[in-house]
Motif scaffolding. Structure first.
Motif, PDB file in Angstrom:
ATOM      1  N   GLY A  45      -8.745  -8.501  12.259  1.00  0.00           N
ATOM      2  CA  GLY A  45      -7.384  -8.525  11.731  1.00  0.00           C
ATOM      3  C   GLY A  45      -7.217  -7.599  10.538  1.00  0.00           C
ATOM      4  N   ILE A  46      -8.284  -7.413   9.784  1.00  0.00           N
ATOM      5  CA  ILE A  46      -8.199  -6.596   8.568  1.00  0.00           C
ATOM      6  C   ILE A  46      -7.868  -5.136   8.897  1.00  0.00           C
ATOM      7  CG2 ILE A  46      -9.454  -5.788   6.522  1.00  0.00           C
ATOM      8  CD1 ILE A  46     -11.049  -8.477   6.722  1.00  0.00           C
ATOM      9  N   PRO A  47      -8.660  -4.452   9.742  1.00  0.00           N
ATOM     10  CA  PRO A  47      -8.296  -3.056  10.037  1.00  0.00           C
ATOM     11  C   PRO A  47      -6.988  -2.937  10.810  1.00  0.00           C
ATOM     12  CG  PRO A  47     -10.220  -3.696  11.311  1.00  0.00           C
ATOM     13  CD  PRO A  47      -9.934  -4.814  10.357  1.00  0.00           C
ATOM     14  N   THR A  48      -6.682  -3.930  11.628  1.00  0.00           N
ATOM     15  CA  THR A  48      -5.428  -3.882  12.383  1.00  0.00           C
ATOM     16  C   THR A  48      -4.232  -3.909  11.441  1.00  0.00           C
ATOM     17  OG1 THR A  48      -6.475  -5.023  14.240  1.00  0.00           O
ATOM     18  CG2 THR A  48      -4.076  -5.019  14.174  1.00  0.00           C
ATOM     19  N   LEU A  49      -4.245  -4.828  10.491  1.00  0.00           N
ATOM     20  CA  LEU A  49      -3.145  -4.914   9.535  1.00  0.00           C
ATOM     21  C   LEU A  49      -3.076  -3.676   8.642  1.00  0.00           C
ATOM     22  CD1 LEU A  49      -3.493  -8.677   8.582  1.00  0.00           C
ATOM     23  CD2 LEU A  49      -1.599  -7.626   9.834  1.00  0.00           C
ATOM     24  N   LEU A  50      -4.236  -3.133   8.268  1.00  0.00           N
ATOM     25  CA  LEU A  50      -4.247  -1.927   7.442  1.00  0.00           C
ATOM     26  C   LEU A  50      -3.714  -0.717   8.207  1.00  0.00           C
ATOM     27  CD1 LEU A  50      -7.577  -2.364   5.460  1.00  0.00           C
ATOM     28  CD2 LEU A  50      -5.232  -2.625   4.618  1.00  0.00           C
ATOM     29  N   LEU A  51      -4.033  -0.629   9.500  1.00  0.00           N
ATOM     30  CA  LEU A  51      -3.483   0.463  10.318  1.00  0.00           C
ATOM     31  C   LEU A  51      -1.971   0.330  10.464  1.00  0.00           C
ATOM     32  CD1 LEU A  51      -6.186   0.926  13.096  1.00  0.00           C
ATOM     33  CD2 LEU A  51      -5.527   2.574  11.338  1.00  0.00           C
ATOM     34  N   ALA A  55       0.725   3.064   9.154  1.00  0.00           N
ATOM     35  CA  ALA A  55       1.774   3.619  10.027  1.00  0.00           C
ATOM     36  C   ALA A  55       3.163   3.387   9.433  1.00  0.00           C
ATOM     37  CB  ALA A  55       1.681   2.989  11.418  1.00  0.00           C
ATOM     38  N   GLU A  56       3.405   2.207   8.899  1.00  0.00           N
ATOM     39  CA  GLU A  56       4.720   1.937   8.309  1.00  0.00           C
ATOM     40  C   GLU A  56       4.928   2.735   7.029  1.00  0.00           C
ATOM     41  OE1 GLU A  56       6.310  -1.969   8.078  1.00  0.00           O
ATOM     42  OE2 GLU A  56       5.510  -2.527  10.039  1.00  0.00           O
ATOM     43  N   GLY A  57       3.894   2.907   6.239  1.00  0.00           N
ATOM     44  CA  GLY A  57       4.012   3.711   5.031  1.00  0.00           C
ATOM     45  C   GLY A  57       4.292   5.179   5.352  1.00  0.00           C
ATOM     46  N   TYR A  58       3.592   5.707   6.345  1.00  0.00           N
ATOM     47  CA  TYR A  58       3.822   7.087   6.765  1.00  0.00           C
ATOM     48  C   TYR A  58       5.233   7.256   7.318  1.00  0.00           C
ATOM     49  CZ  TYR A  58       3.373  11.420   9.404  1.00  0.00           C
ATOM     50  OH  TYR A  58       3.568  12.670   9.912  1.00  0.00           O
ATOM     51  N   THR A  59       5.659   6.314   8.144  1.00  0.00           N
ATOM     52  CA  THR A  59       7.001   6.356   8.707  1.00  0.00           C
ATOM     53  C   THR A  59       8.050   6.255   7.606  1.00  0.00           C
ATOM     54  OG1 THR A  59       6.196   5.338  10.737  1.00  0.00           O
ATOM     55  CG2 THR A  59       8.556   5.244  10.356  1.00  0.00           C
ATOM     56  N   ALA A  60       7.777   5.461   6.592  1.00  0.00           N
ATOM     57  CA  ALA A  60       8.723   5.325   5.484  1.00  0.00           C
ATOM     58  C   ALA A  60       8.894   6.647   4.749  1.00  0.00           C
ATOM     59  CB  ALA A  60       8.241   4.244   4.519  1.00  0.00           C
ATOM     60  N   GLY A  61       7.802   7.338   4.517  1.00  0.00           N
ATOM     61  CA  GLY A  61       7.895   8.619   3.832  1.00  0.00           C
ATOM     62  C   GLY A  61       8.706   9.638   4.619  1.00  0.00           C
ATOM     63  N   ARG A  62       8.439   9.717   5.915  1.00  0.00           N
ATOM     64  CA  ARG A  62       9.193  10.648   6.769  1.00  0.00           C
ATOM     65  C   ARG A  62      10.662  10.235   6.869  1.00  0.00           C
ATOM     66  NH1 ARG A  62       7.285  14.029  10.749  1.00  0.00           N
ATOM     67  NH2 ARG A  62       8.932  13.183  12.053  1.00  0.00           N
ATOM     68  N   THR A  63      10.907   8.956   6.999  1.00  0.00           N
ATOM     69  CA  THR A  63      12.277   8.459   7.133  1.00  0.00           C
ATOM     70  C   THR A  63      13.077   8.741   5.864  1.00  0.00           C
ATOM     71  OG1 THR A  63      11.553   6.726   8.635  1.00  0.00           O
ATOM     72  CG2 THR A  63      13.656   6.392   7.540  1.00  0.00           C
ATOM     73  N   ARG A  64      12.465   8.514   4.742  1.00  0.00           N
ATOM     74  CA  ARG A  64      13.156   8.749   3.464  1.00  0.00           C
ATOM     75  C   ARG A  64      13.578  10.208   3.346  1.00  0.00           C
ATOM     76  NH1 ARG A  64      14.060   6.431  -1.425  1.00  0.00           N
ATOM     77  NH2 ARG A  64      13.667   7.656  -3.289  1.00  0.00           N
ATOM     78  N   ARG A  65      12.699  11.131   3.723  1.00  0.00           N
ATOM     79  CA  ARG A  65      13.042  12.555   3.659  1.00  0.00           C
ATOM     80  C   ARG A  65      14.145  12.902   4.656  1.00  0.00           C
ATOM     81  NH1 ARG A  65       7.504  12.810   3.272  1.00  0.00           N
ATOM     82  NH2 ARG A  65       7.248  13.539   5.392  1.00  0.00           N
ATOM     83  N   ALA A 138       4.120  -2.105   2.488  1.00  0.00           N
ATOM     84  CA  ALA A 138       4.549  -0.990   3.334  1.00  0.00           C
ATOM     85  C   ALA A 138       5.860  -1.308   4.035  1.00  0.00           C
ATOM     86  CB  ALA A 138       3.462  -0.660   4.361  1.00  0.00           C
ATOM     87  N   ALA A 139       6.040  -2.547   4.477  1.00  0.00           N
ATOM     88  CA  ALA A 139       7.280  -2.945   5.147  1.00  0.00           C
ATOM     89  C   ALA A 139       8.460  -2.887   4.189  1.00  0.00           C
ATOM     90  CB  ALA A 139       7.133  -4.345   5.732  1.00  0.00           C
ATOM     91  N   LEU A 140       8.259  -3.339   2.964  1.00  0.00           N
ATOM     92  CA  LEU A 140       9.341  -3.272   1.982  1.00  0.00           C
ATOM     93  C   LEU A 140       9.663  -1.824   1.621  1.00  0.00           C
ATOM     94  CD1 LEU A 140       8.391  -6.274  -0.332  1.00  0.00           C
ATOM     95  CD2 LEU A 140      10.212  -6.168   1.395  1.00  0.00           C
ATOM     96  N   TYR A 141       8.650  -0.961   1.593  1.00  0.00           N
ATOM     97  CA  TYR A 141       8.890   0.455   1.332  1.00  0.00           C
ATOM     98  C   TYR A 141       9.658   1.088   2.492  1.00  0.00           C
ATOM     99  CZ  TYR A 141       7.978   5.409   0.490  1.00  0.00           C
ATOM    100  OH  TYR A 141       8.112   6.759   0.315  1.00  0.00           O
TER     101      TYR A 141
END
Length: 160
Positions: A45-51, A55-65, A138-141
């Protein structure tokens, strides 16, 4: 106008995740204390949640731009942004509950760490709880990144 305000999607504040973390922690402690023996928790569960958080953090950065229409990015479709907000809200709720649950398990077994089985459960639950907290952040970001910026009268591109 009041009816429109009633049906408007509001950003996730701090209260709902805090309450879900508390409920999850209570459930984790109660379940751990109710079991006659501790089942081994899967570490996967640890690496799954971190992945998922990555992914959500990366998507947030792209979405914000894209929402801010940074040069070199293509504008975002409103339906895509709405789907990302739904993903962010669902992830935030799940991550809050999971973080509380696993941190509650870790707390419940923290007094018997000298035994090998509870020690293994403690570290796995602690790692999973912390990974869930990273997913919550990451979800809140991602939810924050989906906000449309205020109109700037000096912006030559017009309304965002």
């Amino acid at each position: 106008m009041a009816d429109e305000e009633e049906h408007r999607l509001r950003p996730t504040g701090w209260r709902v995740p805090a309450v879900l973390i508390a409920i999850g922690a209570l459930l984790g402690v109660l379940l751990t204390n109710a079991l006659p023996y501790l089942p081994v928790l899967p570490w996967s569960g640890i690496p799954t949640l971190l992945l998922l958080a990555l992914a959500e953090g990366y998507t947030a950065g792209r979405t914000r731009r894209r929402i801010r229409r940074v040069p070199g990015t293509e504008p975002m479709e409103p339906l895509s942004a709405a789907r990302l907000v739904a993903l962010a809200k669902a992830s935030a709720l799940f991550a809050s509950l999971a973080a509380g649950f696993f941190l509650g398990i870790a707390f419940a077994v923290s007094d018997v760490l000298e035994l090998p089985s509870p020690r293994e459960v403690f570290f796995t639950a602690l790692g999973t709880g912390l990974a869930s907290a990273v997913l919550l952040a990451a979800a809140l970001y991602l939810e924050y990144a989906c906000r449309v910026p205020e109109d700037d009268p000096d912006d030559p591109r017009g309304s965002a």
